[in-house]
Design a protein around this motif. Structure first.
Motif, PDB file in Angstrom:
ATOM      1  N   GLY A  55       0.828  -1.197   0.000  1.00 57.83           N
ATOM      2  CA  GLY A  55       0.000   0.000   0.000  1.00 57.83           C
ATOM      3  C   GLY A  55       0.859   1.242   0.000  1.00 57.83           C
ATOM      4  O   GLY A  55       2.033   1.228  -0.382  1.00 57.83           O
ATOM      5  N   ILE A  56       0.279   2.324   0.466  1.00 58.66           N
ATOM      6  CA  ILE A  56       0.955   3.618   0.516  1.00 58.66           C
ATOM      7  C   ILE A  56       1.394   3.878   1.951  1.00 58.66           C
ATOM      8  O   ILE A  56       0.590   3.769   2.885  1.00 58.66           O
ATOM      9  N   THR A  57       2.649   4.195   2.129  1.00 62.87           N
ATOM     10  CA  THR A  57       3.204   4.428   3.468  1.00 62.87           C
ATOM     11  C   THR A  57       2.981   5.869   3.892  1.00 62.87           C
ATOM     12  O   THR A  57       3.234   6.806   3.132  1.00 62.87           O
ATOM     13  N   ILE A  58       2.496   6.028   5.105  1.00 63.15           N
ATOM     14  CA  ILE A  58       2.396   7.351   5.723  1.00 63.15           C
ATOM     15  C   ILE A  58       3.081   7.276   7.086  1.00 63.15           C
ATOM     16  O   ILE A  58       3.393   6.184   7.587  1.00 63.15           O
ATOM     17  N   TYR A  59       3.315   8.423   7.692  1.00 57.28           N
ATOM     18  CA  TYR A  59       4.015   8.479   8.969  1.00 57.28           C
ATOM     19  C   TYR A  59       3.262   9.374   9.949  1.00 57.28           C
ATOM     20  O   TYR A  59       2.477  10.249   9.556  1.00 57.28           O
ATOM     21  N   ILE A  60       3.525   9.134  11.220  1.00 62.14           N
ATOM     22  CA  ILE A  60       3.045  10.023  12.280  1.00 62.14           C
ATOM     23  C   ILE A  60       4.266  10.516  13.043  1.00 62.14           C
ATOM     24  O   ILE A  60       4.992   9.714  13.640  1.00 62.14           O
ATOM     25  N   ALA A  61       4.505  11.801  12.997  1.00 66.12           N
ATOM     26  CA  ALA A  61       5.604  12.399  13.751  1.00 66.12           C
ATOM     27  C   ALA A  61       5.116  12.740  15.156  1.00 66.12           C
ATOM     28  O   ALA A  61       3.945  13.073  15.352  1.00 66.12           O
ATOM     29  N   ASP A  62       6.006  12.678  16.115  1.00 68.36           N
ATOM     30  CA  ASP A  62       5.639  12.855  17.520  1.00 68.36           C
ATOM     31  C   ASP A  62       6.795  13.540  18.232  1.00 68.36           C
ATOM     32  O   ASP A  62       7.887  12.978  18.335  1.00 68.36           O
ATOM     33  N   ARG A 147       6.162   6.866  14.093  1.00 68.86           N
ATOM     34  CA  ARG A 147       5.382   5.714  13.661  1.00 68.86           C
ATOM     35  C   ARG A 147       5.219   5.689  12.151  1.00 68.86           C
ATOM     36  O   ARG A 147       5.232   6.729  11.489  1.00 68.86           O
ATOM     37  N   GLU A 148       5.041   4.480  11.647  1.00 67.05           N
ATOM     38  CA  GLU A 148       4.912   4.261  10.208  1.00 67.05           C
ATOM     39  C   GLU A 148       3.765   3.274   9.999  1.00 67.05           C
ATOM     40  O   GLU A 148       3.625   2.311  10.748  1.00 67.05           O
ATOM     41  N   LEU A 149       2.952   3.508   8.986  1.00 62.72           N
ATOM     42  CA  LEU A 149       1.908   2.539   8.662  1.00 62.72           C
ATOM     43  C   LEU A 149       1.583   2.599   7.177  1.00 62.72           C
ATOM     44  O   LEU A 149       1.776   3.628   6.528  1.00 62.72           O
ATOM     45  N   ARG A 150       1.132   1.448   6.669  1.00 63.41           N
ATOM     46  CA  ARG A 150       0.690   1.356   5.282  1.00 63.41           C
ATOM     47  C   ARG A 150      -0.831   1.363   5.246  1.00 63.41           C
ATOM     48  O   ARG A 150      -1.483   0.759   6.098  1.00 63.41           O
ATOM     49  N   ILE A 151      -1.368   2.010   4.230  1.00 60.72           N
ATOM     50  CA  ILE A 151      -2.808   2.020   4.015  1.00 60.72           C
ATOM     51  C   ILE A 151      -3.076   1.754   2.537  1.00 60.72           C
ATOM     52  O   ILE A 151      -2.188   1.927   1.692  1.00 60.72           O
ATOM     53  N   THR A 152      -4.268   1.320   2.235  1.00 62.26           N
ATOM     54  CA  THR A 152      -4.616   1.036   0.846  1.00 62.26           C
ATOM     55  C   THR A 152      -4.784   2.340   0.074  1.00 62.26           C
ATOM     56  O   THR A 152      -4.993   3.406   0.670  1.00 62.26           O
ATOM     57  N   PRO A 153      -4.715   2.300  -1.253  1.00 65.09           N
ATOM     58  CA  PRO A 153      -4.949   3.519  -2.040  1.00 65.09           C
ATOM     59  C   PRO A 153      -6.295   4.171  -1.738  1.00 65.09           C
ATOM     60  O   PRO A 153      -6.389   5.397  -1.681  1.00 65.09           O
ATOM     61  N   GLU A 154      -7.339   3.358  -1.543  1.00 70.53           N
ATOM     62  CA  GLU A 154      -8.652   3.925  -1.222  1.00 70.53           C
ATOM     63  C   GLU A 154      -8.630   4.620   0.130  1.00 70.53           C
ATOM     64  O   GLU A 154      -9.195   5.714   0.294  1.00 70.53           O
ATOM     65  N   GLN A 155      -7.987   4.021   1.121  1.00 74.81           N
ATOM     66  CA  GLN A 155      -7.869   4.662   2.441  1.00 74.81           C
ATOM     67  C   GLN A 155      -7.044   5.940   2.336  1.00 74.81           C
ATOM     68  O   GLN A 155      -7.354   6.942   3.006  1.00 74.81           O
ATOM     69  N   TYR A 156      -6.016   5.906   1.483  1.00 76.43           N
ATOM     70  CA  TYR A 156      -5.203   7.101   1.309  1.00 76.43           C
ATOM     71  C   TYR A 156      -6.029   8.237   0.712  1.00 76.43           C
ATOM     72  O   TYR A 156      -5.899   9.393   1.127  1.00 76.43           O
ATOM     73  N   ARG A 157      -6.886   7.909  -0.248  1.00 82.44           N
ATOM     74  CA  ARG A 157      -7.729   8.949  -0.858  1.00 82.44           C
ATOM     75  C   ARG A 157      -8.671   9.572   0.175  1.00 82.44           C
ATOM     76  O   ARG A 157      -8.911  10.779   0.160  1.00 82.44           O
ATOM     77  N   VAL A 228      -0.237   7.286  19.292  1.00 87.55           N
ATOM     78  CA  VAL A 228       0.820   6.630  18.507  1.00 87.55           C
ATOM     79  C   VAL A 228       1.075   5.181  18.892  1.00 87.55           C
ATOM     80  O   VAL A 228       1.656   4.427  18.103  1.00 87.55           O
ATOM     81  N   TRP A 229       0.652   4.748  20.075  1.00 91.61           N
ATOM     82  CA  TRP A 229       1.010   3.411  20.531  1.00 91.61           C
ATOM     83  C   TRP A 229       0.421   2.309  19.660  1.00 91.61           C
ATOM     84  O   TRP A 229       0.921   1.177  19.666  1.00 91.61           O
ATOM     85  N   ARG A 230      -0.598   2.596  18.880  1.00 87.63           N
ATOM     86  CA  ARG A 230      -1.249   1.568  18.064  1.00 87.63           C
ATOM     87  C   ARG A 230      -0.442   1.193  16.824  1.00 87.63           C
ATOM     88  O   ARG A 230      -0.731   0.166  16.203  1.00 87.63           O
ATOM     89  N   TYR A 231       0.531   1.983  16.435  1.00 88.22           N
ATOM     90  CA  TYR A 231       1.166   1.812  15.135  1.00 88.22           C
ATOM     91  C   TYR A 231       2.630   1.408  15.267  1.00 88.22           C
ATOM     92  O   TYR A 231       3.268   1.642  16.286  1.00 88.22           O
ATOM     93  N   ARG A 232       3.132   0.836  14.179  1.00 83.35           N
ATOM     94  CA  ARG A 232       4.522   0.351  14.171  1.00 83.35           C
ATOM     95  C   ARG A 232       5.484   1.508  14.363  1.00 83.35           C
ATOM     96  O   ARG A 232       5.275   2.604  13.840  1.00 83.35           O
ATOM     97  N   LYS A 233       6.582   1.225  15.065  1.00 88.23           N
ATOM     98  CA  LYS A 233       7.629   2.216  15.175  1.00 88.23           C
ATOM     99  C   LYS A 233       8.312   2.375  13.818  1.00 88.23           C
ATOM    100  O   LYS A 233       8.598   1.395  13.125  1.00 88.23           O
ATOM    101  N   ALA A 234       8.558   3.610  13.453  1.00 88.99           N
ATOM    102  CA  ALA A 234       9.231   3.871  12.177  1.00 88.99           C
ATOM    103  C   ALA A 234      10.706   3.551  12.305  1.00 88.99           C
ATOM    104  O   ALA A 234      11.334   3.857  13.320  1.00 88.99           O
ATOM    105  N   PRO A 235      11.294   2.929  11.289  1.00 86.40           N
ATOM    106  CA  PRO A 235      12.735   2.677  11.330  1.00 86.40           C
ATOM    107  C   PRO A 235      13.502   3.987  11.302  1.00 86.40           C
ATOM    108  O   PRO A 235      13.193   4.871  10.513  1.00 86.40           O
ATOM    109  N   GLN A 236      14.451   4.109  12.177  1.00 82.84           N
ATOM    110  CA  GLN A 236      15.224   5.341  12.273  1.00 82.84           C
ATOM    111  C   GLN A 236      16.483   5.237  11.414  1.00 82.84           C
ATOM    112  O   GLN A 236      17.178   4.221  11.438  1.00 82.84           O
ATOM    113  N   SER A 237      16.751   6.299  10.653  1.00 85.32           N
ATOM    114  CA  SER A 237      17.959   6.303   9.837  1.00 85.32           C
ATOM    115  C   SER A 237      19.175   6.460  10.726  1.00 85.32           C
ATOM    116  O   SER A 237      19.120   7.091  11.778  1.00 85.32           O
ATOM    117  N   THR A 238      20.280   5.867  10.314  1.00 80.80           N
ATOM    118  CA  THR A 238      21.513   5.938  11.107  1.00 80.80           C
ATOM    119  C   THR A 238      22.471   6.944  10.507  1.00 80.80           C
ATOM    120  O   THR A 238      22.350   7.324   9.356  1.00 80.80           O
TER     121      THR A 238
END
Length: 238
Positions: A55-62, A147-157, A228-238
């Protein structure tokens, strides 16, 4: 004389009793608010939602207090550029492929570029409520997100439409840019729809956009921790 003294003592006891009741009442308000926030954050809306494998990846910044939604500038045939062009910002990064959205009370957003700038008057405006503004920032790398999560194109719209509907539009159908320098060279503020308050906070705005998209989200989460606790932790760049 004795009767008068007794009456005076009785009046003092009544006053002290009312004072204690008033103090307990004032303490009960934040306690009830915190309890309601805890319960609201645990109750899911769209409980049947599961993250798709593709799907399409979106993020939640905190930042510990406030949450932003970070979306692709262009995805699923939807381009943010014509609506909130990078030319509205002073010097956005040329390689920005992401765009962050936040919503909040006007005075809190515009008058507090840093938390050290927060005054009691501004804090009260955020609690009591004021007009909503939308903060937009062009982002090169969303790796700072929590946090990072994927959603479907329809959900993204649906998400895209929900964020777009938060802007107050002028006669030409464009968001109304606020004459504010922003927090940096890549962001800007726009007039929003509705009011922001201790009930409808910046974090609740993010939760409500996710709910509109059909994504599992808390019923009521005025605090970022409850969101934010419901969603996957976003991978952090090194």
């Amino acid at each position: 004389m004795a009767s008068r003294v007794r009456q005076m003592k009785r009046r003092r006891r009544i006053k002290r009793g009312w004072g204690r009741k008033a103090a307990l009442g004032l303490l009960a308000i934040p306690a009830f608010y915190l309890l309601a926030a805890l319960i609201g954050s645990l109750i899911p809306v769209n409980r049947g939602w599961t993250e798709p494998a593709r799907g399409i990846t979106i993020y939640i910044a905190d930042n510990g207090v406030h949450a932003d939604l970070i979306m692709p500038v262009n995805a699923a045939g939807l381009d943010w550029g014509p609506l909130v062009p990078s030319s509205d910002m002073a010097a956005p990064p040329s390689d920005a492929r992401w765009i962050a959205f936040g919503a909040g009370e006007r005075h809190v957003y515009l008058d507090t570029p840093a938390w050290s700038d927060l005054t009691a008057r501004t804090a009260w405006a955020g609690v009591a409520g004021g007009s909503r503004v939308i903060h937009v920032e062009y982002v090169s790398d969303p790796a700072y997100s929590a946090r990072e999560l994927r959603i479907t194109p329809e959900q993204y719209r649906r998400l895209w439409a929900g964020v777009r509907a938060s802007f107050a539009l002028d006669r030409s159908g464009r968001p109304t840019l606020i004459g504010h320098p922003g927090y940096g060279p890549a962001d800007a503020f726009y007039d929003g729809i509705g009011r922001a308050s201790a009930i409808d906070t910046c974090n609740q705005w993010v939760a409500s956009r996710l709910r509109l998209a059909g994504v599992k989200a808390p019923l009521w989460s005025p605090f970022v921790e409850g969101l934010v606790w419901r969603y996957r932790k976003a991978p952090q760049s090194t």
